[in-house]
Enzyme design. Structure first.
Site, PDB file in Angstrom:
ATOM      1  N   TRP A 138      40.852  51.857  18.854  1.00  0.00           N
ATOM      2  CA  TRP A 138      40.370  53.186  18.526  1.00  0.00           C
ATOM      3  C   TRP A 138      40.495  54.044  19.775  1.00  0.00           C
ATOM      4  O   TRP A 138      40.113  53.643  20.868  1.00  0.00           O
ATOM      5  CB  TRP A 138      38.910  53.072  18.094  1.00  0.00           C
ATOM      6  CG  TRP A 138      38.255  54.362  17.733  1.00  0.00           C
ATOM      7  CD1 TRP A 138      38.706  55.305  16.858  1.00  0.00           C
ATOM      8  CD2 TRP A 138      37.007  54.849  18.232  1.00  0.00           C
ATOM      9  NE1 TRP A 138      37.805  56.342  16.779  1.00  0.00           N
ATOM     10  CE2 TRP A 138      36.752  56.087  17.604  1.00  0.00           C
ATOM     11  CE3 TRP A 138      36.066  54.363  19.136  1.00  0.00           C
ATOM     12  CZ2 TRP A 138      35.621  56.843  17.855  1.00  0.00           C
ATOM     13  CZ3 TRP A 138      34.930  55.100  19.381  1.00  0.00           C
ATOM     14  CH2 TRP A 138      34.709  56.341  18.745  1.00  0.00           C
ATOM     15  N   ASP A 220      32.324  45.977  18.282  1.00  0.00           N
ATOM     16  CA  ASP A 220      32.297  47.289  17.654  1.00  0.00           C
ATOM     17  C   ASP A 220      32.355  47.015  16.156  1.00  0.00           C
ATOM     18  O   ASP A 220      33.340  46.452  15.661  1.00  0.00           O
ATOM     19  CB  ASP A 220      33.508  48.127  18.103  1.00  0.00           C
ATOM     20  CG  ASP A 220      33.458  49.547  17.551  1.00  0.00           C
ATOM     21  OD1 ASP A 220      34.199  50.410  18.038  1.00  0.00           O
ATOM     22  OD2 ASP A 220      32.672  49.812  16.609  1.00  0.00           O
ATOM     23  N   LYS A 256      30.579  54.947   7.695  1.00  0.00           N
ATOM     24  CA  LYS A 256      31.521  54.649   6.623  1.00  0.00           C
ATOM     25  C   LYS A 256      30.898  53.886   5.482  1.00  0.00           C
ATOM     26  O   LYS A 256      31.123  54.221   4.329  1.00  0.00           O
ATOM     27  CB  LYS A 256      32.717  53.895   7.186  1.00  0.00           C
ATOM     28  CG  LYS A 256      33.537  54.779   8.116  1.00  0.00           C
ATOM     29  CD  LYS A 256      34.197  53.958   9.194  1.00  0.00           C
ATOM     30  CE  LYS A 256      34.971  54.788  10.183  1.00  0.00           C
ATOM     31  NZ  LYS A 256      34.118  55.566  11.088  1.00  0.00           N
TER      32      LYS A 256
END
Lengths: 457, 415
Positions: A138, A220, A256
């Site tokens: 990311w 993460d 999300k």
């Protein structure tokens, strides 16, 4: 004379620039496969039904406390978040050595974790301690740790462009060679951007080396539940590492899996060696939070906490999450099927083997350029697409576009000799770090001989 | 040591929480029925609870019933409509800076975050060519977290300027101006636009003009703190006068705002940072840099509370209703101050208590010293902050007698 007169324009963020370009595009069949947010089959954002329900409950709750939240966050949210990551029966939680900090989204959680590590991990002042992020990763990982004060941020091998899968040998090699006590940022599941996760056996190998070499584990976890549709399955790697006795951090995002992108709900789970260690760690984190945002926003945390702490709501949420994950799986199946039906050169198994929101298609920068300019299908220069951007109405167009891009634009990295091969790999590995423009330049610099089909590498 | 002990000796023993946390802990353990906690940050109603403004509750209900779907990630800089209103509320719609489009506005998750963003912008981009890294001047006293925020942003050189005169129980302007005059050029000066925390003190317009003069003359940079706008005088404009004055003088400035107090939205973390620039051409670069910093701290601010505020500030009818509710809050605080002053006078409590009504807003610097504050909490179960600051709104008809008597005893008991 302005005191800000010499401020330069910051470089635009690739994914937002992509969305901006998309918005300006007037083409009727345009598709945005860039930003990482869930979309329904009508290409709309989705407010989860359970979220709508809980929001109403909260608004109507007359007994709600309207004070500032404690600095570490809403207590019910904190315990529920740790539980969802580590599991109900977690021994670590029972031992009282699990705690954490409510944060502004996954980014906030990463930042607090990074700031803490820089100050307190393995002695004070860790500005020189190496932090490893996957290649690619990311795009913000690098900068979050850099801004937290780490000076030495390195990539670890992850994506093997040739075999379009995990470069396990490279990864394990990097783990063996990393200085002891280096920090490694691992994606708990649904790796962004490749969608390629280690298998359980591979995780075990990773864990063995990390334990032996005293490397710090920083997970993460932005997609729990979203990857396979099953919360526990998606948390397997995290729970395995905890059961192996690691002290670790987990930066969790509920953006999300709750569709709460704009309420900024995140959590940094801390698994410490014992409860005393935990309380000292949290006390230092509190000081860091105090100078960052002081008291986190309550709305999102209340929604998540109410949902996770009530059995009926929790069940409803799990089913909402499965709905999202299932739609993604369906689109994966259909895209692969359509590409195969079209006879698009190459193998497309990776589309269904990869997991989560994103797929690393394997399209090269020139092909991506073609997709955007000629087909008005917007995707990242790395070839990453957001599967949620596919719908039953646009999937044929997208499949055809990919087909055209591959058959018409097969100039790409030549891997004839070792030099070119390593240049090519190096370039692919740089994808997460450099801007698309730089990569396109580099791509054109590589010698291009005859056309070769998409399959030979 | 292996991974198991990664944090074995790394985390130093810290004292059990901050002074505030210790105070709260002691209060919770206190079993006395008359106990009173006067050290909170929020506004408390007569019933002793924090509450949501009726208007805010109404709007929240409307918003939750709204069938139109929510967008995805908001912009890093925040909700547009909120930024527009927050900027207007601080500078005024007809401010030249606003009209000329040279004001950067960024929504932040709360007031601290706004200060942190301002500090980061200064550290990275203030007087870039001179490699500026301080000093930053804070008032003496000030909110004890302020220094930490600037330091977290990488600015280590933090100094104080004279502000509160403990003897006179008021601001000492002469010494303040003297300190500012001696400050090195390019120093940043942090100023409370009104209702200073923790003293509750405020400067007159005349005094502000003098300060602005020195700032301009010495090429200092003003960073205004505006947490409780409207809560000081019940008037939006009056509380923000110095910011508007400086902007009208063509100065560049930063201003950190909070909408928590005046909307009862504490839990929602609704803050705003504005930066007045000299030229419109600087707006885009500054915005892009602010964006970059935000993306690495919290990525995007939370939307809910900001939408409520934007709705209120953008609608004339709502605005009127909101101002009414705020006025009631302010009037109650003023009333409590008057009653407190009067009751202490009647008891013959030593000292002059005029400062209680000269100050405004929620907080009040009683002038009690550490020992006396300690006496209050330990012997009388009345909890103030160690510096003698108390939250006026936490006083109500049920605890007033005890509080007044306690303050009296603290000052007359000789131990």
């Amino acid at each position: 004379m302005s005191v800000f007169g010499d401020v330069p324009l910051a470089p635009p963020v690739a994914v937002f620039k992509l969305s901006a370009d998309f918005r300006e595009d007037g083409h009727p069949q345009k598709v945005n496969l860039g930003v990482g947010a869930y979309r329904t089959d009508d290409c709309q954002p989705w407010v989860l039904p359970v979220v709508k329900k809980v929001e109403r409950l909260i608004v109507e709750d007359a007994g709600l406390n309207h004070e500032y939240l404690p600095i570490l966050g809403l207590p019910e949210f904190r315990s529920a978040s740790s539980k969802v990551a580590l599991g109900d029966g977690s021994a670590a939680i029972k031992d009282g050595r699990v705690g954490g900090v409510q944060a502004l989204g996954g980014t906030g959680a990463l930042r607090i974790g990074a700031e803490f590590l820089r100050r307190w991990y393995n002695g004070v002042n860790n500005t020189a301690t190496p932090v490893y992020v996957s290649a690619p990763t990311w795009e913000n990982h690098n900068s979050v740790f850099a801004d937290a004060g780490f000076k030495d941020i390195r990539p670890y091998h992850y994506w093997d462009a040739a075999k379009r899968g995990l470069d396990l040998a490279g990864l394990l090699d990097d783990l063996e060679k990393a200085p002891e006590h280096s920090v490694f940022v691992l994606h708990a599941c649904a790796h962004n951007p490749t969608g390629t996760d280690p298998t359980r056996e591979e995780w075990k190998q990773i864990s063995e080396i990390m334990k032996r070499r005293s490397l710090f584990v920083f997970f993460d976890s932005a997609y729990q539940g979203f990857a396979s549709g099953d919360l526990d399955k998606d948390a397997w790697a995290i729970r395995y590492f905890v059961s192996e006795g690691f002290e670790l951090f987990i930066a969790q995002s509920f953006s999300k899996n709750f569709g709460l992108y704009n309420e900024r709900v995140g959590y940094l789970t801390v698994v410490a060696r014992d409860s005393e260690n935990l309380s000292r760690t949290l006390s230092q984190m509190e000081k860091i939070v105090r100078t960052t945002w002081s008291n986190p926003p309550s709305q999102g945390a209340r929604i998540v906490s109410k949902t996770l702490n009530c059995p009926e709501l929790f069940a409803e949420w799990k089913s909402n999450v499965k709905t999202m994950a299932d739609r993604v799986l369906l689109m994966r199946d259909q895209l692969k099927a359509k590409l195969q039906a079209l006879g698009t050169p190459g193998t497309w198994d990776h589309i269904t083997q990869q997991i989560g929101m994103f797929s690393f298609t394997g399209l090269n920068p020139k092909q991506v350029e073609y997709m955007i300019a000629e087909k008005h299908v917007y995707l990242m220069a790395s070839g990453r697409i957001n599967m949620c951007g596919l719908t039953t109405s646009n999937i044929d167009y997208i499949a055809q576009s990919i087909h055209d891009a591959v058959t018409k634009k097969s100039h790409f990295f030549r891997v004839e000799n070792k030099l070119n091969r390593s240049l090519g790999r190096c370039l692919i590995n740089m994808v997460g770090v450099f801007s698309p423009d730089v990569l396109c330049c580099c791509a054109t610099l590589l010698p291009q001989k005859e056309k070769t089909s998409f399959t030979d590498h | 040591m292996r991974g198991k002990h990664a944090m074995r000796s790394t985390v130093r023993k810290t004292p059990a929480g901050s002074a505030k946390a210790r105070l709260m802990f002691a209060f919770k353990k206190d079993t006395d029925t008359r106990k009173a906690y006067l050290a909170g940050r929020e506004y408390y109603s007569e019933e002793g609870t924090t509450f949501e403004l009726r208007l805010v509750q109404k709007i929240k209900q409307q918003q939750s019933a709204d069938p139109t779907s929510r967008p995805g990630y908001p912009s890093s800089l925040g909700v547009r409509e909120f930024i527009r209103r927050a900027t207007e509320v601080a500078l005024g719609k007809s401010s030249r800076a606003v009209v000329e489009d040279r004001v950067l506005g960024v929504q932040t998750p709360g007031f601290t975050a706004a200060v942190r963003l301002g500090a980061e912008l200064l550290r990275h981009w203030y007087a870039v060519r001179t490699v500026w890294c301080g000093p930053v001047y804070l008032s003496s006293p000030c909110d004890d977290s302020l220094a930490g925020i600037f330091q977290a942003a990488g600015i280590q050189d933090i100094r104080e300027y004279y502000y509160w005169d403990y003897k006179r129980r008021g601001i000492c302007l002469e010494k303040l101006l003297e300190d500012l005059t001696k400050a090195p050029e390019q120093s940043v000066v942090v100023l409370s636009a009104s209702a200073h925390y923790p003293t509750g003190a405020a400067l007159s317009q005349n005094q502000w003009a003098q300060i602005a003069n020195v700032i301009m003359r010495r090429r200092l940079f003003p960073f205004f703190l505006l947490p409780p706008q409207a809560l000081c005088y019940g008037d939006l404009e009056q509380g923000v006068w110095p910011v508007r004055y400086c902007a009208s003088q063509g100065m560049e400035l930063l201003c950190a705002q909070s909408f928590s107090h005046c909307f009862g939205l504490y839990g929602e973390a609704v803050g705003h940072l504005l930066c007045v620039l000299k030229q419109k051409s600087l707006l885009f670069p500054m915005e892009s840099q602010a964006d970059r910093i935000v993306r690495l701290l919290w990525a995007q601010p939370s939307a809910g509370g900001a939408c409520v505020v934007a709705t209120v500030l953008g609608n004339p009818a709502h605005l009127v209703e909101w101002k009414e509710e705020v006025k009631r809050i302010v009037e109650r605080c003023m009333l409590i101050r008057e009653i407190l002053r009067e009751r202490l006078r009647l008891l013959g409590t030593p000292g002059c208590w005029d400062h209680l009504t000269q100050q405004g807003g929620l907080y009040c610097f009683t002038g009690l010293n550490g020992e006396q504050v300690d006496f209050l909490s330990k012997k009388r179960h009345v909890y103030l902050l160690p510096d003698g600051c108390l939250n006026v709104s936490a006083i109500n008809s049920r605890n007033l007698d005890n509080i007044v008597e306690s303050i009296h005893l603290a000052l007359t008991t000789s131990d």
